[in-house]
Design a protein around this motif. Structure first.
Motif, PDB file in Angstrom:
ATOM      1  N   VAL A 247      -6.901   2.113  -6.811  1.00  0.00           N
ATOM      2  CA  VAL A 247      -6.965   3.355  -6.040  1.00  0.00           C
ATOM      3  C   VAL A 247      -8.191   3.345  -5.138  1.00  0.00           C
ATOM      4  CG1 VAL A 247      -7.217   5.866  -6.141  1.00  0.00           C
ATOM      5  CG2 VAL A 247      -5.729   4.697  -7.776  1.00  0.00           C
ATOM      6  N   ILE A 248      -7.970   3.707  -3.882  1.00  0.00           N
ATOM      7  CA  ILE A 248      -9.068   3.924  -2.930  1.00  0.00           C
ATOM      8  C   ILE A 248      -9.029   5.389  -2.527  1.00  0.00           C
ATOM      9  CG2 ILE A 248     -10.027   3.375  -0.669  1.00  0.00           C
ATOM     10  CD1 ILE A 248      -8.722   0.642  -0.865  1.00  0.00           C
ATOM     11  N   ALA A 249     -10.119   6.109  -2.771  1.00  0.00           N
ATOM     12  CA  ALA A 249     -10.195   7.505  -2.346  1.00  0.00           C
ATOM     13  C   ALA A 249     -10.286   7.556  -0.827  1.00  0.00           C
ATOM     14  CB  ALA A 249     -11.412   8.184  -2.963  1.00  0.00           C
TER      15      ALA A 249
ATOM     16  N   GLU B 160     -10.353  -3.325   5.667  1.00  0.00           N
ATOM     17  CA  GLU B 160     -11.338  -4.116   4.930  1.00  0.00           C
ATOM     18  C   GLU B 160     -11.500  -3.574   3.513  1.00  0.00           C
ATOM     19  OE1 GLU B 160     -15.976  -5.691   5.391  1.00  0.00           O
ATOM     20  OE2 GLU B 160     -15.132  -4.291   6.848  1.00  0.00           O
ATOM     21  N   ALA B 161     -11.500  -2.247   3.378  1.00  0.00           N
ATOM     22  CA  ALA B 161     -11.585  -1.642   2.046  1.00  0.00           C
ATOM     23  C   ALA B 161     -10.392  -2.052   1.194  1.00  0.00           C
ATOM     24  CB  ALA B 161     -11.645  -0.117   2.167  1.00  0.00           C
ATOM     25  N   ILE B 162      -9.205  -2.029   1.777  1.00  0.00           N
ATOM     26  CA  ILE B 162      -7.999  -2.415   1.051  1.00  0.00           C
ATOM     27  C   ILE B 162      -8.091  -3.862   0.593  1.00  0.00           C
ATOM     28  CG2 ILE B 162      -5.519  -2.858   1.313  1.00  0.00           C
ATOM     29  CD1 ILE B 162      -5.450  -0.398   3.201  1.00  0.00           C
ATOM     30  N   ARG B 163      -8.509  -4.746   1.465  1.00  0.00           N
ATOM     31  CA  ARG B 163      -8.598  -6.169   1.115  1.00  0.00           C
ATOM     32  C   ARG B 163      -9.631  -6.399   0.009  1.00  0.00           C
ATOM     33  NH1 ARG B 163      -8.778  -6.584   7.059  1.00  0.00           N
ATOM     34  NH2 ARG B 163      -6.638  -6.969   7.759  1.00  0.00           N
ATOM     35  N   ASN B 164     -10.772  -5.744   0.105  1.00  0.00           N
ATOM     36  CA  ASN B 164     -11.818  -5.933  -0.901  1.00  0.00           C
ATOM     37  C   ASN B 164     -11.376  -5.420  -2.263  1.00  0.00           C
ATOM     38  OD1 ASN B 164     -14.820  -6.831  -0.041  1.00  0.00           O
ATOM     39  ND2 ASN B 164     -13.742  -5.997   1.733  1.00  0.00           N
ATOM     40  N   VAL B 165     -10.810  -4.233  -2.298  1.00  0.00           N
ATOM     41  CA  VAL B 165     -10.379  -3.652  -3.563  1.00  0.00           C
ATOM     42  C   VAL B 165      -9.226  -4.458  -4.165  1.00  0.00           C
ATOM     43  CG1 VAL B 165      -9.244  -1.645  -4.577  1.00  0.00           C
ATOM     44  CG2 VAL B 165     -11.226  -1.330  -3.098  1.00  0.00           C
ATOM     45  N   HIS B 166      -8.296  -4.866  -3.339  1.00  0.00           N
ATOM     46  CA  HIS B 166      -7.187  -5.693  -3.825  1.00  0.00           C
ATOM     47  C   HIS B 166      -7.703  -7.006  -4.390  1.00  0.00           C
ATOM     48  CE1 HIS B 166      -3.760  -8.596  -3.260  1.00  0.00           C
ATOM     49  NE2 HIS B 166      -3.185  -7.658  -3.977  1.00  0.00           N
ATOM     50  N   GLY B 167      -8.787  -7.511  -3.818  1.00  0.00           N
ATOM     51  CA  GLY B 167      -9.379  -8.767  -4.278  1.00  0.00           C
ATOM     52  C   GLY B 167     -10.276  -8.624  -5.496  1.00  0.00           C
TER      53      GLY B 167
ATOM     54  N   VAL C 125       0.831  -1.205   0.000  1.00  0.00           N
ATOM     55  CA  VAL C 125       0.000   0.000   0.000  1.00  0.00           C
ATOM     56  C   VAL C 125       0.866   1.255   0.000  1.00  0.00           C
ATOM     57  CG1 VAL C 125      -1.714   1.334   1.304  1.00  0.00           C
ATOM     58  CG2 VAL C 125      -1.898  -1.159   1.170  1.00  0.00           C
ATOM     59  N   LEU C 126       0.479   2.226  -0.830  1.00  0.00           N
ATOM     60  CA  LEU C 126       1.089   3.554  -0.837  1.00  0.00           C
ATOM     61  C   LEU C 126       0.079   4.539  -0.277  1.00  0.00           C
ATOM     62  CD1 LEU C 126       3.482   5.423  -1.923  1.00  0.00           C
ATOM     63  CD2 LEU C 126       2.004   5.801  -3.899  1.00  0.00           C
ATOM     64  N   ILE C 127       0.505   5.371   0.675  1.00  0.00           N
ATOM     65  CA  ILE C 127      -0.370   6.379   1.273  1.00  0.00           C
ATOM     66  C   ILE C 127      -0.086   7.731   0.631  1.00  0.00           C
ATOM     67  CG2 ILE C 127      -1.016   7.569   3.397  1.00  0.00           C
ATOM     68  CD1 ILE C 127      -0.038   5.080   4.922  1.00  0.00           C
TER      69      ILE C 127
ATOM     70  N   ASP D 210       0.279  -2.296  -4.739  1.00  0.00           N
ATOM     71  CA  ASP D 210      -0.971  -2.931  -5.152  1.00  0.00           C
ATOM     72  C   ASP D 210      -2.136  -1.955  -5.039  1.00  0.00           C
ATOM     73  OD1 ASP D 210       0.164  -5.586  -5.498  1.00  0.00           O
ATOM     74  OD2 ASP D 210       0.300  -5.666  -3.314  1.00  0.00           O
ATOM     75  N   VAL D 211      -2.093  -1.144  -3.982  1.00  0.00           N
ATOM     76  CA  VAL D 211      -3.197  -0.224  -3.680  1.00  0.00           C
ATOM     77  C   VAL D 211      -2.630   1.138  -3.294  1.00  0.00           C
ATOM     78  CG1 VAL D 211      -5.126   0.249  -2.102  1.00  0.00           C
ATOM     79  CG2 VAL D 211      -4.709  -2.091  -2.892  1.00  0.00           C
ATOM     80  N   VAL D 212      -3.283   2.192  -3.774  1.00  0.00           N
ATOM     81  CA  VAL D 212      -2.958   3.560  -3.354  1.00  0.00           C
ATOM     82  C   VAL D 212      -4.140   4.124  -2.588  1.00  0.00           C
ATOM     83  CG1 VAL D 212      -2.457   5.927  -4.095  1.00  0.00           C
ATOM     84  CG2 VAL D 212      -1.415   3.992  -5.298  1.00  0.00           C
ATOM     85  N   LEU D 213      -3.893   4.593  -1.354  1.00  0.00           N
ATOM     86  CA  LEU D 213      -4.893   5.338  -0.608  1.00  0.00           C
ATOM     87  C   LEU D 213      -4.725   6.801  -0.998  1.00  0.00           C
ATOM     88  CD1 LEU D 213      -4.698   3.712   2.948  1.00  0.00           C
ATOM     89  CD2 LEU D 213      -6.531   3.468   1.273  1.00  0.00           C
ATOM     90  N   MET D 214      -5.678   7.334  -1.716  1.00  0.00           N
ATOM     91  CA  MET D 214      -5.525   8.642  -2.369  1.00  0.00           C
ATOM     92  C   MET D 214      -6.390   9.718  -1.709  1.00  0.00           C
ATOM     93  SD  MET D 214      -4.063  10.110  -5.138  1.00  0.00           S
ATOM     94  CE  MET D 214      -3.904   8.865  -6.442  1.00  0.00           C
ATOM     95  N   ASP D 215      -5.738  10.704  -1.105  1.00  0.00           N
ATOM     96  CA  ASP D 215      -6.454  11.879  -0.606  1.00  0.00           C
ATOM     97  C   ASP D 215      -6.975  12.673  -1.804  1.00  0.00           C
ATOM     98  OD1 ASP D 215      -7.412  13.997   0.867  1.00  0.00           O
ATOM     99  OD2 ASP D 215      -5.447  14.852   1.271  1.00  0.00           O
TER     100      ASP D 215
END
Length: 216
Positions: free
Chosen positions: A83-85, A118-125, A6-8, A51-56
């Protein structure tokens, strides 16, 4: 199994540090980097391949669209990266804008660590994720808008969104991912749209939608 990398991305150092500490408690999540601007996000993604970016979304503070533009660039240049906003906003317009830009999830900053994980796991999946608190707010807006307007030409807000995405060439599955709906729900909306517009298929629905001014 390898941890989710994860990248923040947030322009507030305190927020990044707090989020890092929270996520480091999750055994299946690894924070591999941070970024404080849209430009740095793109650079770090190219370097570290998370794998996932948490994006402000509002990054920097004076630019409410910075995170959305970065999301669009990632969708174009790094489609494998999800990307997760991550935002303070539960506004329907922000949800729609970042989703159309390519984000797969939407979570509020004041959420507990377990919900963010949970959001990270769902989106990654491969699943979409919309913060439950945002869902309630958006649904309330939809109900209010449809009560007040009676639905534009008989279409609900959700049906108008589905029709707009059909016009852009997306499949029912892709529309479901964009709007955080099950594919079956999208197909049910399509059936209702066909009936309301008195058409038989998606091509006719799009043509009728343009004719009535339902599609921008």
């Amino acid at each position: 199994m390898a941890p989710i990398r994860v990248l923040i991305a947030d322009d507030m150092g305190l927020h990044r540090e707090l989020l890092r500490r929270l996520l480091e408690r999750q055994s299946d999540i690894e924070v591999i980097g941070e970024a404080c601007s849209p430009e740095e996000v793109l650079q770090r993604v190219a370097e570290r391949e998370p794998d996932v970016v948490l994006m402000d979304l509002r990054m920097p503070r004076h630019d409410p669209k910075g995170g959305i533009r970065a999301t669009q660039q990632l969708a174009l240049n790094h489609p494998r990266v999800k990307v997760i906003a991550l935002t303070e906003s539960d506004d329907e317009n922000d949800v729609r804008a970042v989703t159309l830009a390519g984000a797969k999830g939407y979570v509020l900053k004041n959420s507990k660590a377990e919900r963010i994980a949970e959001a990270i796991r769902n989106v990654h999946g491969g699943k979409g994720w919309l913060d439950p608190d945002v869902t309630q707010h958006v649904l309330g807006d939809y109900r209010r808008a449809n009560r007040e307007a009676g639905g534009r030409f008989g279409l609900t807000t959700a049906e108008q969104q589905v029709l707009q995405l059909v016009a852009s060439g997306l499949t029912a599955r892709a529309i479901g991912e964009q709007l955080f709906m099950a594919e079956k729900t999208v197909k049910n909306h399509l059936g209702t749209i066909y009936r309301k517009l008195d058409v038989r298929n998606s091509s006719q629905a799009v043509a009728e939608g343009y004719r009535r001014g339902l599609i921008a």
